[in-house]
Design a protein around this motif. Structure first.
Motif, short mmCIF file in Angstrom:
data_model
loop_
_atom_site.label_atom_id
_atom_site.label_comp_id
_atom_site.label_asym_id
_atom_site.label_seq_id
_atom_site.Cartn_x
_atom_site.Cartn_y
_atom_site.Cartn_z
N LEU A 9 0.83 -1.21 0.00
CA LEU A 9 0.00 0.00 0.00
C LEU A 9 0.86 1.26 0.00
O LEU A 9 0.56 2.24 -0.70
CB LEU A 9 -0.93 -0.01 1.22
CG LEU A 9 -1.96 -1.13 1.26
CD1 LEU A 9 -2.77 -1.07 2.54
CD2 LEU A 9 -2.89 -1.06 0.04
N LEU A 10 1.97 1.23 0.77
CA LEU A 10 2.89 2.38 0.77
C LEU A 10 3.53 2.55 -0.59
O LEU A 10 3.71 3.69 -1.08
CB LEU A 10 3.95 2.17 1.85
CG LEU A 10 5.00 3.28 1.98
CD1 LEU A 10 4.35 4.60 2.35
CD2 LEU A 10 6.05 2.89 3.02
N TYR A 31 2.23 1.72 -3.47
CA TYR A 31 1.23 2.30 -4.36
C TYR A 31 1.07 3.80 -4.10
O TYR A 31 0.95 4.61 -5.05
CB TYR A 31 -0.11 1.61 -4.17
CG TYR A 31 -0.40 0.55 -5.22
CD1 TYR A 31 -0.99 0.90 -6.42
CD2 TYR A 31 -0.06 -0.77 -5.01
CE1 TYR A 31 -1.25 -0.05 -7.38
CE2 TYR A 31 -0.31 -1.74 -5.97
CZ TYR A 31 -0.91 -1.38 -7.16
OH TYR A 31 -1.15 -2.32 -8.12
N ALA A 32 1.09 4.19 -2.83
CA ALA A 32 0.97 5.62 -2.52
C ALA A 32 2.15 6.41 -3.09
O ALA A 32 1.98 7.50 -3.65
CB ALA A 32 0.86 5.80 -1.01
N ILE A 66 1.76 6.64 -6.92
CA ILE A 66 0.77 7.64 -7.32
C ILE A 66 1.33 9.06 -7.12
O ILE A 66 1.17 9.95 -7.97
CB ILE A 66 -0.53 7.45 -6.53
CG1 ILE A 66 -1.17 6.10 -6.91
CG2 ILE A 66 -1.51 8.58 -6.77
CD1 ILE A 66 -2.37 5.73 -6.06
N PHE A 67 1.99 9.24 -5.97
CA PHE A 67 2.60 10.55 -5.70
C PHE A 67 3.67 10.86 -6.75
O PHE A 67 3.80 11.99 -7.23
CB PHE A 67 3.21 10.54 -4.30
CG PHE A 67 3.88 11.82 -3.92
CD1 PHE A 67 3.13 12.94 -3.57
CD2 PHE A 67 5.28 11.93 -3.93
CE1 PHE A 67 3.77 14.13 -3.23
CE2 PHE A 67 5.90 13.12 -3.59
CZ PHE A 67 5.15 14.22 -3.24
N CYS A 108 6.71 4.56 -12.06
CA CYS A 108 5.52 4.61 -11.18
C CYS A 108 4.31 4.02 -11.88
O CYS A 108 3.50 3.31 -11.24
CB CYS A 108 5.24 6.05 -10.77
SG CYS A 108 6.50 6.75 -9.66
#
Length: 346
Positions: A25-26, A28-29, A32-33, A62
């Motif tokens: 999850l980190l 993916y964050a 996206i960032f 990314c």
């Protein structure tokens, strides 16, 4: 060629599913960032060409993470108590997860359970993958997890001839569980169907040894001597032999038979009425025999008491008449009607 046996391998030390999930999850964050920052930078910055190339590479990286990062989720496995998961990697068996917990394994591993959509229904019917049944289509029924719980198989009633050739209907309930997941998955095609068929076979083999009721001249133990074994009177012994017979047959499938019980036993409908009459006749004969034995004893006691007390002196002819009358009274189906003799004894 010697058959290659698959040994069960227990996978240890893979309970790191939660940290991996948080890491994904980190990731993916961050991806996206990175896409957002790279896009903004490419639109606003007008610097050197290498800076644009750098942000372009970051954006591509990314985007790749966003596009293919879901593959990591395939490696997350959750097991509840008394569940197991057999894992293979490109067709090779790598091990079994048995303890409850949240695991992360190689995302390219696949779980194997050939009996995933085969269920043993309450009536004992084995329904395959194409059976139009709601339970078979449920997520739990189609799961690749293998249950290690104690389960019960209620097989359908079977019509089998006993050792005397009389057709009887019999049903059994078998309590079982899986103790070796590798054998259950790889040694047989479908361990549930295999178990059901072996239960039918073992039941037929054992029932054919015994008569329904105790019969003379029948050897059920194999020692060469007649005994009093029967399906009706030796149900515990019969059930134990059925259990042992099934266990021998399913040993290579990694299944342990805990208990086998006879749940239904009766003569087949075509001979049930005749056998009922036979049992009734046998019961009547036994009852009559008991009545006669008792009546004879009572007559003997009456004659002895009369002789001891010298109440009445009877000759042999009168004794025979008295015995006849007493036996008629004691053995008759209806109450005797007394006849009063007001004359002399003779």
């Amino acid at each position: 060629m010697q058959e290659k046996k698959v040994e069960e391998k227990i996978i240890q030390g893979k309970k790191n599913g939660l940290p991996v999930l948080l890491g994904i999850l980190l990731l993916y964050a961050i991806a996206i960032f990175g896409v957002v920052i790279s896009g903004v930078s490419l639109d606003t910055l007008s610097g050197h060409i290498f800076i644009k190339i750098f942000f372009t590479l970051i954006m591509v990286l990314c985007l790749l993470i966003i596009a293919f990062g879901w593959i990591l989720f395939c490696g997350l496995k959750v097991l509840k108590p008394q569940e197991a998961l057999v894992l293979t990697l490109f067709g090779k068996y790598i091990g079994t997860l048995k303890e409850d917990g949240f695991y992360f394994v190689n995302p390219f591993c696949s779980s194997v359970n050939p009996a995933a959509r085969t269920r043993l229904s309450q009536s004992g019917d084995v329904k395959g993958m194409n059976a139009p049944d709601t339970a078979a289509a449920s997520p739990e029924a189609s799961s690749k997890k293998i249950s290690l719980k104690i389960m019960t198989l209620n097989n359908n009633r079977q019509k089998i001839n006993d050792c005397l050739g009389n057709p009887v209907e019999i049903g059994i309930a078998v309590t079982w569980r899986i103790v070796n997941t590798a054998k259950a998955v790889f040694n047989v095609d479908n361990y549930k169907e295999f178990l059901s068929l072996q239960c039918d076979s073992a039941l037929r083999n054992i029932v054919r040894i015994y008569p329904y009721d105790v019969a003379q001249g029948v050897d059920t133990t194999g020692d060469g001597q007649a005994d009093e074994g029967s399906l009706r009177g030796s149900s515990e012994i019969v059930a134990a032999r059925i259990r042992d017979e099934i266990q021998v047959k399913v040993q290579e499938a990694g299944i342990e038979i805990i208990e086998a019980r006879i749940t239904y036993l009766a003569y087949a409908p075509e001979i049930a009425a005749v056998m009922l009459q036979r049992q009734q006749a046998s019961a009547i004969i036994d009852a009559r025999k008991m009545i006669v034995d008792g009546a004879v004893g009572m007559v003997e006691m009456a004659l002895e008491r009369l002789s001891e007390n010298h109440t009445v002196e009877l000759d042999e002819e009168r004794k025979a008449a008295m015995v006849s009358n007493l036996l008629v009274v004691l053995c008759g189906n209806h109450d005797a009607q007394p006849v009063v003799n007001s004359g002399s004894l003779y």
